[in-house]
Design a protein around this motif. Structure first.
Motif, PDB file in Angstrom:
ATOM      1  N   UNK A 193       0.845  -1.200   0.000  1.00 47.30           N
ATOM      2  CA  UNK A 193       0.000   0.000   0.000  1.00 47.30           C
ATOM      3  C   UNK A 193       0.877   1.245   0.000  1.00 47.30           C
ATOM      4  N   UNK A 194       0.674   2.098  -0.990  1.00 46.06           N
ATOM      5  CA  UNK A 194       1.480   3.309  -1.140  1.00 46.06           C
ATOM      6  C   UNK A 194       0.643   4.562  -0.902  1.00 46.06           C
ATOM      7  N   UNK A 195       1.185   5.468  -0.125  1.00 42.60           N
ATOM      8  CA  UNK A 195       0.612   6.806   0.007  1.00 42.60           C
ATOM      9  C   UNK A 195       1.431   7.756  -0.855  1.00 42.60           C
ATOM     10  N   UNK A 196       0.763   8.764  -1.399  1.00 37.50           N
ATOM     11  CA  UNK A 196       1.473   9.748  -2.210  1.00 37.50           C
ATOM     12  C   UNK A 196       0.674  11.044  -2.225  1.00 37.50           C
ATOM     13  N   UNK A 197       1.373  12.161  -2.160  1.00 34.42           N
ATOM     14  CA  UNK A 197       0.773  13.477  -2.365  1.00 34.42           C
ATOM     15  C   UNK A 197       1.347  14.034  -3.666  1.00 34.42           C
ATOM     16  N   UNK A 198       0.467  14.584  -4.513  1.00 40.61           N
ATOM     17  CA  UNK A 198       0.852  14.961  -5.876  1.00 40.61           C
ATOM     18  C   UNK A 198       0.535  16.438  -6.099  1.00 40.61           C
ATOM     19  N   UNK A 199       1.388  17.101  -6.858  1.00 41.17           N
ATOM     20  CA  UNK A 199       1.211  18.542  -7.100  1.00 41.17           C
ATOM     21  C   UNK A 199       0.192  18.805  -8.211  1.00 41.17           C
ATOM     22  N   UNK A 200      -1.045  18.380  -7.982  1.00 38.49           N
ATOM     23  CA  UNK A 200      -2.115  18.684  -8.933  1.00 38.49           C
ATOM     24  C   UNK A 200      -2.298  20.202  -9.016  1.00 38.49           C
ATOM     25  N   UNK A 201      -2.489  20.748 -10.222  1.00 35.99           N
ATOM     26  CA  UNK A 201      -2.572  22.216 -10.380  1.00 35.99           C
ATOM     27  C   UNK A 201      -3.976  22.745 -10.121  1.00 35.99           C
ATOM     28  N   UNK A 202      -4.441  22.646  -8.869  1.00 33.65           N
ATOM     29  CA  UNK A 202      -5.833  22.966  -8.581  1.00 33.65           C
ATOM     30  C   UNK A 202      -6.169  24.445  -8.749  1.00 33.65           C
ATOM     31  N   UNK A 203      -5.183  25.312  -8.772  1.00 35.65           N
ATOM     32  CA  UNK A 203      -5.485  26.725  -8.987  1.00 35.65           C
ATOM     33  C   UNK A 203      -5.453  27.104 -10.470  1.00 35.65           C
ATOM     34  N   UNK A 204      -5.169  26.148 -11.347  1.00 28.24           N
ATOM     35  CA  UNK A 204      -5.121  26.428 -12.787  1.00 28.24           C
ATOM     36  C   UNK A 204      -6.489  26.193 -13.413  1.00 28.24           C
ATOM     37  N   UNK A 205      -6.721  26.786 -14.580  1.00 30.73           N
ATOM     38  CA  UNK A 205      -8.026  26.683 -15.238  1.00 30.73           C
ATOM     39  C   UNK A 205      -8.333  25.258 -15.667  1.00 30.73           C
TER      40      UNK A 205
END
Length: 952
Positions: free
Chosen positions: A430-442
């Motif tokens: 089981x792997x945990x990961x946090x990803x730099x999704x560009x949530x402030x981008x259009x």
């Protein structure tokens, strides 16, 4: 609030004994969990009994209103946020009802915190096996809802493996106990003509209709958490309805209580840490380690270590060589047994090409485990300062597939131009990961959807589960058809319908789920106010919106013991008085949809009013939320061109008033002790219960100016004459001078008027604080240019000079010089190789000042204490509760005392006779003096005693 919502609230209030809240602050603090999603609840009910729960359910059923049972809301999939009436069990239904050591079981209410259960069980040598990293605040109800696992699942399994029976309530208020059901009992239940009979007939029909699909439709791996646990309805599994409900995320029923299994806790533990070149190499080594006697196999990445090391240096040095590590913990009846088991792991390291370290000291083990347990927070800020998010958080594959899956997952990240920090339960795949999704981008939503879909296809191709621990929620519910057949998805719908035919229990999760790219909080609630802060907010490039997003909801601030944060939450147990709650209120204030009055929002002011400004969150929060700084920013905006509270004029400008009072200290003291004291307190906004500290007959500056200098040509140092030492408590200053001169230093004081501006800063009077600080820099500048150390005695003032000055005056080129020059008393004296100690205090109890904990660190003080006393006992976290002006302000006294009663006062009362109480903060010493019989002393005084010198 609409008429319909008002009517619902009134109907709930009429039948619920506990609290029912629908105010803006409560709705804001309960609008999200630890996920990316945001839903404004209809109301929040804090039931005091099971009868309260049933009454609330009946009201909601009559009105066709959705219901969401909720624990600590640390869920990462979005299952603890919904447009529903939230049943918050953390306030009242939080007891360990009983423990039966003979059967190794416990009966618990849903709101009980896991650590509370473990503490009770430990009295019998038992524990609850599953232990997620949120163990200090997660609730058993939430663990049952999510089928939580934790680091020890390789030994003790998931929550579902440790649940015997559940007492549940259906959406219409029907109450029943569920668990294993014999064939005869099943027939009896199905024959009933009530709602219980209808439920069991539906479940039996479902089992029979989908029997073959259930037996073949689930992937075989340790960490399959996605979907419903229909396999427990099979005859060979005892038609166990309780286990089938585990992991149902509140979509079927409300848990009223649970009987859970306990396991024998190892009497001793050891830790073997293996270092690898990278995470893929660590993952590929896992299958070769699973035959060893380990109860954990956990993996971490170097970027987690570096993130923690940046705030609390030294962690990297405690690990063996490599950039990825596996933790393998072992247990035994004795320390030797645990150590021998761990040596087996270490002996395996060479054939795996790994470095190794054996860790046997409990304190060293705890320090290393902290890196792993804070992973969910540490991984949310990447090395370049960019934000990282959950979403694809905890997929699991068979352990033998872990290396292959991780390699292809890293390729997927590269193809999407994304970065993620990987860690997790490697032993269970089981792997945990946090990803730099560009949530402030259009294009945020589209990119998020595409990535999650391709990641789901990848994990299914490796025979895995979309969720291996945190459940599906809104993040993965829509993706379940990629993992399960059409028939299995139909079975899931029928399972929910059996319990909840109207679809009112936590709707749009698992079955008929909401879109995974809808309701993303950063997207649906963008800031509508200008977010450029007055303070520098260096960690967030001056953007208050980014600062408010820094809190991701992992809830470390909700812990009930250890650390400093969040003392006011521990006193009140109210979400809006936690660091997390305050961050959410700031987020909603900027968005303007729920909290609508911007910088004049009373909800935010009320929440921040009970923030002590202790700064505990700056260090204890794994994401580094700095609520004391945000509070100063808010108060500056809230009171701009407005009348301030009396306390801001009285205690915020304390240095000015003390300068006047010091001209006639005896007269001033007589006034504060006279019948006029009540009126003085009312005018100054001071709590009537408080004694106003007496002014010293002779200030520290006056004493220093008239004394005979002992060393004129030694190494120069500047001793900072803070307001509290100067006017209230000169003895630490005099003793510090005596110690420094005995060591050969030539002690100087800056010119009159030097002040750090702390009291103005903490009350949000930023303009005045800047002017005061600039004036002090003018005075200090010649010393700073020469590199002369500036020694602080009051931790809060020392911390402002070293850290907060950069927030106030980011463009002043003298501030970096100041930060480099400022030292605590212990940091300066500790540089002396040999101290001429002639006697030692036998035993000392030390209260670490909160600002020292946050900005200065305690290592130097601990080292100096070890040189001048024989036995040191450090208070285990907590705050004194006075916190400068906070505990003196009218309306704060009860909370202030409650904070002191958390750790400090019990430790003082329990101290052995003859124990000296050390507290370097004037606030801490004042609180101890006013609430106990002890007379606390500063480290400078203890050192002076040890060296046989005196500043009298």
């Amino acid at each position: 609030m609409t008429t319909t919502e008002s009517s619902l609230w009134e109907a709930l209030r009429a039948v619920v004994v506990g609290e029912v809240a629908a105010d803006a602050a409560t709705l804001a603090t309960h609008s999200t969990d630890a996920s990316n999603y945001r839903h404004i609840p209809l109301a929040v009910v804090r039931p005091r009994s099971a009868d309260d729960v049933l009454a609330a359910l009946r009201v909601c059923a009559e009105r066709g209103v959705a219901v969401l049972p909720r624990g600590a809301a640390t869920s990462i999939g979005g299952q603890a946020t919904n447009e529903a009436v939230i049943l918050d069990f953390t306030c009242h239904l939080n007891r360990v009802v009983r423990i039966d050591p003979a059967s190794r079981t416990a009966r618990v209410e849903p709101g009980v915190v896991l650590d509370a259960l473990r503490a009770e069980a430990a009295r019998y040598g038992l524990t609850f096996g599953p232990d997620p990293s949120t163990h200090s605040r997660c609730t058993l109800g939430g663990m049952i809802g999510n089928n939580a696992c934790g680091s020890h699942s390789v030994a003790w399994g998931k929550t579902v493996d440790n649940v015997r029976s559940l007492e549940i309530a259906l959406h219409d208020g029907t109450r029943l106990e569920v668990g294993r059901t014999s064939p005869a009992e099943l027939e009896r239940l199905c024959a009933r003509t009530d709602a219980v009979g209808e439920l069991y007939r539906a479940l039996r029909s479902l089992r029979d209709r989908y029997l073959a699909d259930i037996r073949t439709g689930f992937p075989v791996l340790p960490r399959r958490v996605s979907g419903y646990n229909l396999e427990f309805l099979l005859p060979e599994n005892g038609f166990d309805v309780a286990k089938a409900l585990v992991g149902s995320e509140g979509t079927c029923a409300v848990v009223l209580s649970a009987t859970v299994d306990l396991v024998a806790a190892p009497a001793a533990r050891a830790l073997a840490v293996l270092g690898f070149p990278d995470c893929v190499a660590a993952a590929e080594a896992v299958p070769a380690l699973l035959d060893l006697p380990a109860i954990t196999v956990e993996g971490i990445d170097v970027r987690l270590v570096d993130a923690l090391d940046a705030r609390r240096p030294g962690r990297r040095a405690e690990l063996p060589g490599g950039t990825a590590w596996l933790y393998l913990e072992t247990g035994g009846g004795t320390p030797a047994e645990a150590e021998n088991a761990a040596r087996q792991v270490v002996d395996r390291a060479p054939e795996l090409g790994a470095s190794a370290r054996l860790v046997v000291e409990p304190a060293d083990q705890r320090a290393l485990w902290r890196i792993r347990e804070e992973g969910a927070g540490l991984a949310t800020r990447l090395a370049d300062g960019s934000e990282a998010w959950s979403g694809w958080e905890d997929a699991a594959v068979p352990p033998e597939q872990l290396g292959s899956y991780l390699r292809e997952f890293e390729t997927l990240l590269d193809e999407h131009g994304r970065t993620g920090v990987v860690y997790g339960h490697f032993g269970d795949g089981c792997l945990h990961v946090r990803i730099d999704f560009p949530f402030t981008a259009s294009e945020a939503r589209e990119q998020y959807r595409v990535f999650l879909t391709e990641a789901a296809e990848l994990v299914v191709a490796h025979g895995g589960s979309l969720s291996g621990e945190h459940g599906d929620g809104q993040a993965r519910g829509e993706l379940l058809p990629l993992m399960f057949s059409t028939r299995m998805m139909e079975a899931f719908r029928d399972f929910k319908a059996a319990f909840d035919p109207e679809g009112r229990m936590n709707p749009s999760r698992l079955v008929d789920p909401a879109p995974l790219d809808a309701d993303l909080r950063v997207v649906v609630a963008p800031p509508t106010l200008p977010t450029r802060a007055e303070l520098a907010l260096h960690a967030d490039s001056g953007d208050l919106a980014a600062a408010s997003r820094r809190c991701v909801g992992v809830g470390e601030c909700l812990s009930s013991s250890g650390g400093v944060m969040c003392p006011s939450y521990r006193a009140t147990r109210q979400e809006q008085h936690s660091t997390r709650g305050r961050a959410r209120l700031l987020f909603e204030m900027l968005a303007g949809q729920v909290v609508t009055r911007g910088w004049r929002s009373p909800e935010v002011r009320e929440a921040l009013d009970l923030c002590l400004g202790c700064k505990g969150c700056k260090t204890d929060c794994p994401v580094g939320v700095d609520m004391a700084t945000y509070k100063a920013e808010f108060l500056s905006r809230f009171y701009r061109r407005r009348l301030r509270p009396a306390a801001h004029y009285a205690m915020g400008a304390l240095p000015r008033w003390l300068s006047i009072g010091s001209a006639a200290p005896r007269l001033a003291n007589a006034l504060t002790r006279s019948r006029l004291s009540g009126a003085l307190k009312r005018v100054g906004g001071i709590a009537r219960e408080r004694e106003i500290p007496e002014l010293a007959d002779t200030t520290f500056r006056q004493w220093f100016a008239t004394r005979q200098r002992q060393v004129a040509d030694g190494t120069p140092v500047v001793l900072w004459p803070d307001t509290f030492t100067n006017h209230f408590d000169p003895k630490p200053g005099r003793d510090a001078v005596a110690v420094l001169e005995s060591l050969g230093y030539s002690v100087h004081l800056p010119e009159t008027g030097a002040c750090c501006g702390l009291t103005w800063y903490s009350t949000g009077q930023l303009g005045t604080a800047r002017r005061v600080l600039r004036r002090s820099l003018d005075v200090l500048h010649p010393w700073l240019q020469q590199g002369v150390p500036v020694i602080g005695l009051e931790p809060s003032c020392t911390a402002l000079l070293r850290a907060d000055a950069a927030e106030l005056l980011p463009d002043d080129d003298r501030v970096p010089l100041l930060a480099d020059s400022v030292r605590s008393f212990a940091e300066q004296v500790g540089r002396v190789p040999e101290l001429p100690v002639i006697s030692r205090e036998r035993r000392v109890l030390t209260q670490v000042h909160c600002h020292q904990h946050a900005d200065l660190g305690f290592d130097a003080d601990h080292a100096l204490l070890a040189r001048v006393v024989e036995d040191i006992d450090v208070v285990d976290g907590g705050c004194c509760g006075l916190a400068g002006n906070f505990g003196f302000e009218r309306g704060h006294y009860d909370v202030s005392v409650a904070c002191a009663e958390q750790q400090l006062l019990p430790a003082v009362r329990a101290a052995q006779h003859g124990t000296a109480v050390n507290a370097d903060g004037f606030s801490c010493r004042t609180q101890i003096r006013q609430l106990s019989d002890s007379e606390p002393v500063h480290l400078a005084t203890l050192t002076a005693r040890a060296l046989g010198v005196s500043g009298t």
